[in-house]
Every structure is written in structure tokens, then in C-alpha cells.
Scaffold this motif. Sequence first.
Motif, PDB file in Angstrom:
ATOM      1  N   ARG A   1      66.636  30.324  66.040  1.00 24.14           N
ATOM      2  CA  ARG A   1      65.475  29.459  66.252  1.00 24.14           C
ATOM      3  C   ARG A   1      64.851  29.028  64.924  1.00 24.14           C
ATOM      4  NH1 ARG A   1      60.221  28.444  67.038  1.00 24.14           N
ATOM      5  NH2 ARG A   1      59.582  27.448  68.974  1.00 24.14           N
ATOM      6  N   SER A   2      64.852  29.909  63.948  1.00 23.26           N
ATOM      7  CA  SER A   2      64.233  29.579  62.659  1.00 23.26           C
ATOM      8  C   SER A   2      64.982  28.477  61.915  1.00 23.26           C
ATOM      9  CB  SER A   2      64.132  30.820  61.773  1.00 23.26           C
ATOM     10  OG  SER A   2      65.409  31.190  61.283  1.00 23.26           O
ATOM     11  N   GLN A   3      66.229  28.250  62.260  1.00 20.13           N
ATOM     12  CA  GLN A   3      67.021  27.224  61.595  1.00 20.13           C
ATOM     13  C   GLN A   3      66.815  25.837  62.196  1.00 20.13           C
ATOM     14  OE1 GLN A   3      70.981  28.813  61.812  1.00 20.13           O
ATOM     15  NE2 GLN A   3      70.573  30.352  60.254  1.00 20.13           N
ATOM     16  N   TYR A   4      66.166  25.758  63.357  1.00 19.59           N
ATOM     17  CA  TYR A   4      65.959  24.465  63.999  1.00 19.59           C
ATOM     18  C   TYR A   4      64.921  23.659  63.234  1.00 19.59           C
ATOM     19  CZ  TYR A   4      68.548  26.193  68.057  1.00 19.59           C
ATOM     20  OH  TYR A   4      69.517  26.688  68.883  1.00 19.59           O
ATOM     21  N   THR A   5      65.210  22.390  63.049  1.00 23.80           N
ATOM     22  CA  THR A   5      64.305  21.502  62.325  1.00 23.80           C
ATOM     23  C   THR A   5      63.578  20.543  63.248  1.00 23.80           C
ATOM     24  OG1 THR A   5      66.143  19.978  61.948  1.00 23.80           O
ATOM     25  CG2 THR A   5      65.663  21.580  60.203  1.00 23.80           C
ATOM     26  N   MET A   6      64.099  20.345  64.442  1.00 25.52           N
ATOM     27  CA  MET A   6      63.484  19.409  65.378  1.00 25.52           C
ATOM     28  C   MET A   6      62.749  20.167  66.478  1.00 25.52           C
ATOM     29  SD  MET A   6      66.428  16.483  65.709  1.00 25.52           S
ATOM     30  CE  MET A   6      67.886  17.479  65.415  1.00 25.52           C
ATOM     31  N   GLU A   7      61.569  19.713  66.798  1.00 22.13           N
ATOM     32  CA  GLU A   7      60.746  20.362  67.824  1.00 22.13           C
ATOM     33  C   GLU A   7      61.482  20.419  69.162  1.00 22.13           C
ATOM     34  OE1 GLU A   7      57.677  22.635  69.079  1.00 22.13           O
ATOM     35  OE2 GLU A   7      58.073  21.963  67.032  1.00 22.13           O
ATOM     36  N   GLN A   8      62.240  19.393  69.484  1.00 18.95           N
ATOM     37  CA  GLN A   8      62.960  19.362  70.747  1.00 18.95           C
ATOM     38  C   GLN A   8      63.969  20.508  70.838  1.00 18.95           C
ATOM     39  OE1 GLN A   8      62.336  16.728  68.818  1.00 18.95           O
ATOM     40  NE2 GLN A   8      60.824  15.802  70.160  1.00 18.95           N
ATOM     41  N   GLU A   9      64.594  20.860  69.724  1.00 16.59           N
ATOM     42  CA  GLU A   9      65.536  21.978  69.722  1.00 16.59           C
ATOM     43  C   GLU A   9      64.817  23.284  70.035  1.00 16.59           C
ATOM     44  OE1 GLU A   9      68.970  21.277  66.507  1.00 16.59           O
ATOM     45  OE2 GLU A   9      66.956  21.214  65.661  1.00 16.59           O
ATOM     46  N   LYS A  10      63.651  23.446  69.448  1.00 17.13           N
ATOM     47  CA  LYS A  10      62.873  24.667  69.678  1.00 17.13           C
ATOM     48  C   LYS A  10      62.416  24.762  71.133  1.00 17.13           C
ATOM     49  CE  LYS A  10      61.275  24.735  64.909  1.00 17.13           C
ATOM     50  NZ  LYS A  10      60.160  24.587  63.982  1.00 17.13           N
ATOM     51  N   ILE A  11      61.968  23.639  71.690  1.00 22.86           N
ATOM     52  CA  ILE A  11      61.521  23.624  73.091  1.00 22.86           C
ATOM     53  C   ILE A  11      62.690  23.974  74.007  1.00 22.86           C
ATOM     54  CG2 ILE A  11      60.745  22.096  74.955  1.00 22.86           C
ATOM     55  CD1 ILE A  11      59.077  20.600  72.765  1.00 22.86           C
ATOM     56  N   LEU A  12      63.849  23.384  73.770  1.00 21.18           N
ATOM     57  CA  LEU A  12      65.043  23.651  74.566  1.00 21.18           C
ATOM     58  C   LEU A  12      65.444  25.121  74.459  1.00 21.18           C
ATOM     59  CD1 LEU A  12      67.296  22.175  76.249  1.00 21.18           C
ATOM     60  CD2 LEU A  12      68.575  22.068  74.122  1.00 21.18           C
ATOM     61  N   PHE A  13      65.486  25.631  73.256  1.00 18.63           N
ATOM     62  CA  PHE A  13      65.856  27.027  72.993  1.00 18.63           C
ATOM     63  C   PHE A  13      64.915  27.982  73.724  1.00 18.63           C
ATOM     64  CE2 PHE A  13      65.671  30.894  70.397  1.00 18.63           C
ATOM     65  CZ  PHE A  13      67.015  31.188  70.223  1.00 18.63           C
TER      66      PHE A  13
END
Length: 188
Positions: A142-154
Motif C-alpha cells: 500500500r505504501s508504494q501506491y501513488t494514486m488515491e484510486q489504488e489505495k481505495i481499491l486496495f
Amino acid sequence: MVEIPKGGSAAQNPDLSWSQVQETILMLGIVVAQIRHAMEDSSSSLNQLATSFSTTSEQIHALKSDLIEFVHQLPDDLNLEERVTQISEQNIKSVVAFQFYDRLSQRLEHVCGTLSALAGLVSDRQAMFVPAEWLKLQERIRSQYTMEQEKILFDAILRGVAINEAIELAGNVRLLESSELDDGIEFF
């Protein structure tokens, strides 16, 4: 990067050292290699297109500057200034449409990182049975995600939300409108 087990697959000729973990890691390695290979193939073409659009944009601006001097000497029905402006706007819209590739590349790079990290954990016969190690893996991914959408999906999937619903929660990133861009063209 996924570290491929020595000796490759033994599924066709299993012996006492055969392991479903080794086979899983090999399959994860194939997926990572396929994604990276596809990204490398398309990256070169996209870079060439981006350079072409950028050069075209510079040429349009230079042409428009040159035409301003002569536009009053030409017949009004040519509408040259308006036509050059329309071409410029269309060029910018085309560049903005290519932004999808940049987002796609980032997401696929994160998928490769996730698969590699998962393969690393699964290959560690002691760590793979420790919940704290899975939690560390999740936090690292999760810490490697740069886009908010990736974090929301995760986050949604870790909460047990169905994949389709998680995708809907993450939504789509709206690409910049041409009116929001200045004269420069940049990929993010």
C-alpha cells in the motif's frame, strides 16, 4: 522482481522435492515478465508519439505566431487563425488522451511489485505462516501506491468488498480537460 527458483518447473516430472510453492512462484514470475515485456514494448512507441505531439504543438505555436503578422493581409474566409487554434486544441486533446498510458504503466508496475513481494513471502516457508508478515506485506504494498484510486481499491478489497464494488468505489480518474492545460504538454 520475482526470484525464479532454480531448476524451473518440475510439474511434468515431479520428485520428492516438488513443491506447489515453487510452481506458484514460477507462475507469478511468468505474469511479472509478461507485464514488464508488454510495458517495454509499448513504452517505446508511446514515447515516440509523445515526442511527435510535443513537436507538433511547438510547430503549431510557431506557425500561429508567424501567421499573426500576415493574417490581416489574407482573405477573411480562410479563417487561418481560427483553424490553427482548432488544430492546436485537437493536438492537446490527443495528448491528454494518451495520459491513460502513464496511469496504466504506473498501475502495472505496482502489480509487478505486488506479485514479486507476494512471491517472496510465499517462498519463505516460515514467514508465509505468520500473520504479522502478511500485514507487513500489505503495508509495504500500500505504501508504494501513488494514486488515491489504488489505495481505495486496495483498502476495499482488504475489507472484503467484492472486486466489482471495489472498482466502483475507486472510480475513474478524470483526465485533464484541454482548457485546464497551459501551452506546455506534459505527461504526469
